[in-house]
Scaffold this motif. Structure first.
Motif, mmCIF file in Angstrom:
data_model
loop_
_atom_site.group_PDB
_atom_site.id
_atom_site.type_symbol
_atom_site.label_atom_id
_atom_site.label_comp_id
_atom_site.label_asym_id
_atom_site.label_seq_id
_atom_site.Cartn_x
_atom_site.Cartn_y
_atom_site.Cartn_z
ATOM 1 N N GLY A 94 0.947 -1.158 0.381
ATOM 2 C CA GLY A 94 -0.251 0.082 -0.261
ATOM 3 C C GLY A 94 0.976 1.516 0.237
ATOM 4 N N LEU A 95 1.919 0.854 0.569
ATOM 5 C CA LEU A 95 3.108 2.858 0.422
ATOM 6 C C LEU A 95 3.120 2.689 -1.240
ATOM 7 C CD1 LEU A 95 5.586 1.770 3.537
ATOM 8 C CD2 LEU A 95 3.514 2.553 3.936
ATOM 9 N N ARG A 96 3.049 2.119 -1.776
ATOM 10 C CA ARG A 96 3.477 2.574 -3.677
ATOM 11 C C ARG A 96 2.610 2.337 -4.248
ATOM 12 N NH1 ARG A 96 8.938 1.208 -3.846
ATOM 13 N NH2 ARG A 96 9.002 1.360 -6.302
ATOM 14 N N LYS A 97 1.032 2.392 -3.905
ATOM 15 C CA LYS A 97 0.037 1.595 -4.145
ATOM 16 C C LYS A 97 -1.398 2.682 -4.258
ATOM 17 C CE LYS A 97 -3.466 -1.532 -5.998
ATOM 18 N NZ LYS A 97 -4.688 -1.439 -5.239
ATOM 19 N N ASN A 98 -1.178 3.806 -5.049
ATOM 20 C CA ASN A 98 -2.410 4.504 -4.628
ATOM 21 C C ASN A 98 -3.367 5.104 -5.944
ATOM 22 O OD1 ASN A 98 -0.879 5.731 -7.224
ATOM 23 N ND2 ASN A 98 -0.319 7.295 -5.055
ATOM 24 N N THR A 99 -3.006 3.507 -6.959
ATOM 25 C CA THR A 99 -4.199 3.855 -7.576
ATOM 26 C C THR A 99 -4.160 1.902 -7.748
ATOM 27 O OG1 THR A 99 -2.146 2.581 -9.923
ATOM 28 C CG2 THR A 99 -3.079 5.114 -9.258
ATOM 29 N N GLN A 100 -5.718 1.047 -8.725
ATOM 30 C CA GLN A 100 -5.714 0.434 -7.966
ATOM 31 C C GLN A 100 -4.584 -1.072 -8.685
ATOM 32 O OE1 GLN A 100 -9.710 -0.480 -10.945
ATOM 33 N NE2 GLN A 100 -8.719 -0.581 -12.710
ATOM 34 N N ASP A 101 -4.233 -0.173 -10.113
ATOM 35 C CA ASP A 101 -2.563 -1.537 -10.614
ATOM 36 C C ASP A 101 -2.386 -2.419 -9.189
ATOM 37 O OD1 ASP A 101 -3.874 -1.455 -12.918
ATOM 38 O OD2 ASP A 101 -3.235 0.133 -13.577
ATOM 39 N N ASN A 102 -2.369 -3.085 -9.321
ATOM 40 C CA ASN A 102 -1.164 -4.397 -8.355
ATOM 41 C C ASN A 102 0.133 -4.585 -9.901
ATOM 42 O OD1 ASN A 102 -2.263 -4.333 -5.747
ATOM 43 N ND2 ASN A 102 -4.215 -5.687 -6.953
ATOM 44 N N THR A 103 0.770 -3.615 -10.357
ATOM 45 C CA THR A 103 1.669 -4.315 -10.827
ATOM 46 C C THR A 103 3.208 -4.557 -9.972
ATOM 47 O OG1 THR A 103 2.267 -1.759 -10.618
ATOM 48 C CG2 THR A 103 1.304 -2.657 -12.950
#
Length: 500
Positions: A444-453
């Protein structure tokens, strides 16, 4: 615009937004942003302010309020003071013809600066210092060379707005007013709808920040979406530039945008910053969420992706101290079997296919790539996982539940393969690891969109899957304090351990 002490309801607090790019700024938020500027600026009669993307006129209006109070001793006559402020200190560029009229009405109390009811007596033209000029896009190979807009979507007749914003559709923005500005401030358009893009819109707010820097102001402050923290979609260069720029003295982040823009959905939250030309040092970072403020002075480029939560820094540092490799190193490409999202099971064959909202069978000959993975135990997660944008407060799930795919199985690019093993027990242990709040917090610290790249997992340590990892074991292994554990609990919801 300028009133006495009697109560006067503020219409700008209840304006509806005109479109996804025209997000009006509430007066309360504007004043929080203005508070970042040094107080002595309001008593300087030579300071020039520019809002290069006026919508409601709230920024110029609130600036005028402060100058009116600050210059009272230097220019005692109020009408002379108002004339001086509006003629010599406050300037704006409207984003549409409609917002130019609205801005002038907010600032001059008249849609024409030289009209009968204008509070300023010195203008001899209707626009005053709030300009609007219709500008056309410059097309090249189907795209605007300035903003990247799609020609298919934005080549239109004179009866429609072009959304070719004047401030960024020129190589010489200083020519708009032919003067230097001390402060450039405002709330730029965020995005353009894009018929040629599968995600539906492209960010443009970074173009305004970069263009403003060309004017070399003393101070620059804008409120923009926070999605630049992690880069992506044309924002990687902008992110790197911002994180390395030691002239950013303050950054205020709202992970939930509706906290400041009621009724507005800006996935990933919003932030505002103060860029100070003569400052060089660490940035004072403030996170505001659920009525709480957390402030810390730190370097923005401590990590390759900006970590928005100050309380996460100590957790991340403890993880880094262990020097484990990143789990992202074992995550496979976004299309590991060469099967795009639209591929569906045929009902024939002996390869189990995990596809969008369905599981079925296909022939082995349908597999394009990843033959070495077919006979392994695989752990999958959905490539996209959203939580309703602004509809869900924290704590959040961060990503969907993992799936254990047995040998003789494959997946479309709807899923990513987080790990592949020869034994079922290792796959089950990874499944449990992915469900921990600890791991999902780091994602979550790197994720602020819906994409789980793949890159979203860069902070996650690759631990041996010969043992079961629980949150309790992970907290102890990395030496997390009670306060750090409580913060993870605040951000991440629990996920069931059993496999559905």
């Amino acid at each position: 615009m300028l009133t006495g002490n009697s109560y006067n309801p503020d219409v700008l607090t209840c304006l509806a937004n005109l479109s996804s790019d025209e997000v009006f700024t509430p007066p309360k938020l504007v004043n929080q942003i203005l508070d970042l500027l040094p107080p002595e600026i309001w008593s300087d009669k030579n300071t020039r302010f520019l809002d290069p993307f006026c919508k409601s006129g709230v920024f110029p209006r609130e600036i005028a309020r402060r100058l009116d109070a600050g210059l009272e001793k230097k220019i005692p006559d109020r009408q002379a003071r108002i004339n001086h402020i509006f003629k010599n200190q406050i300037f704006g560029v409207a984003i549409t013809e409609l917002t130019s009229l609205l801005s002038r009405r907010s600032v001059y109390c008249s849609k024409t600066a030289n009209g009968k009811y204008s509070v300023c007596e010195t203008f001899d033209d209707p626009q005053g210092n709030i300009r609007f000029e219709r500008v056309e896009h410059t097309w090249e190979n189907g795209r605007c060379v300035f903003c990247g807009a799609s020609q298919e979507s934005y080549e239109r007749g004179e009866e429609l707005e072009t959304h070719a914003y004047q401030f960024i559709h020129t190589e010489n923005p200083e020519a708009i007013f032919n003067m230097k500005f001390d402060v450039i401030i405002g709330n730029p358009p965020y995005q353009l709808s894009d018929a040629g893009d599968s995600t539906g819109s492209s960010p443009i707010y970074h173009n305004f920040v970069e263009q403003a820097k060309k004017l070399e102001p003393r101070y620059l402050s804008m409120i923009i979406p926070s999605r630049w923290f992690a880069g992506g979609k044309g924002l990687d260069v902008f992110r790197d530039t911002m994180l390395k720029d030691r002239r950013i003295s303050h950054l205020v982040d709202y992970p939930i945008a509706s906290d400041v823009f009621p009724g507005v959905k800006v996935i990933g939250g919003v932030c505002y910053f103060l860029w100070d030309r003569d400052y060089s040092g660490q940035c004072e970072v403030t996170t505001r969420m659920s009525g709480m403020d957390d402030t810390m002075k730190r370097s923005l480029d401590q990590f390759d992706s900006f970590v928005r939560f100050n309380k996460a820094i100590s957790i991340l540092e403890k993880v880094k101290e262990k020097k484990y490799p990143s789990i992202s190193e074992q995550i496979y490409s976004r299309k590991p079997f060469g099967l795009p999202t639209f591929v569906r099971p045929t009902g024939k064959g002996n390869i189990k296919l995990y596809a969008t909202k369905t599981v079925g069978w296909i022939e082995k000959s349908d597999i394009k790539n990843g033959m070495e993975l077919l006979d392994l135990w695989k752990v999958l997660i959905s490539k996209a996982y959203g939580e309703g944008g602004e509809a869900r407060d924290y704590p959040r799930m961060i990503m969907g539940k993992p799936i254990i795919a047995p040998p003789s199985s494959a997946c479309t690019e709807t899923y990513i393969v987080v790990g592949a093993y020869e034994t079922e027990s290792a796959a089950k242990n990874l499944d449990k690891y992915l469900r921990t709040k600890f791991l999902r917090f780091l994602v979550g610290l790197r994720k602020n969109t819906q994409d789980n790249t793949k890159d979203k997992f860069s902070f996650v340590p690759l631990l041996p899957m010969s043992k079961i990892w629980t949150d309790e074991k992970l907290f102890a292994h990395f030496g997390l304090s009670d306060d750090e554990i409580d913060f993870i609990d605040l951000i991440v919801r629990p996920m069931e351990i059993n496999n559905e």
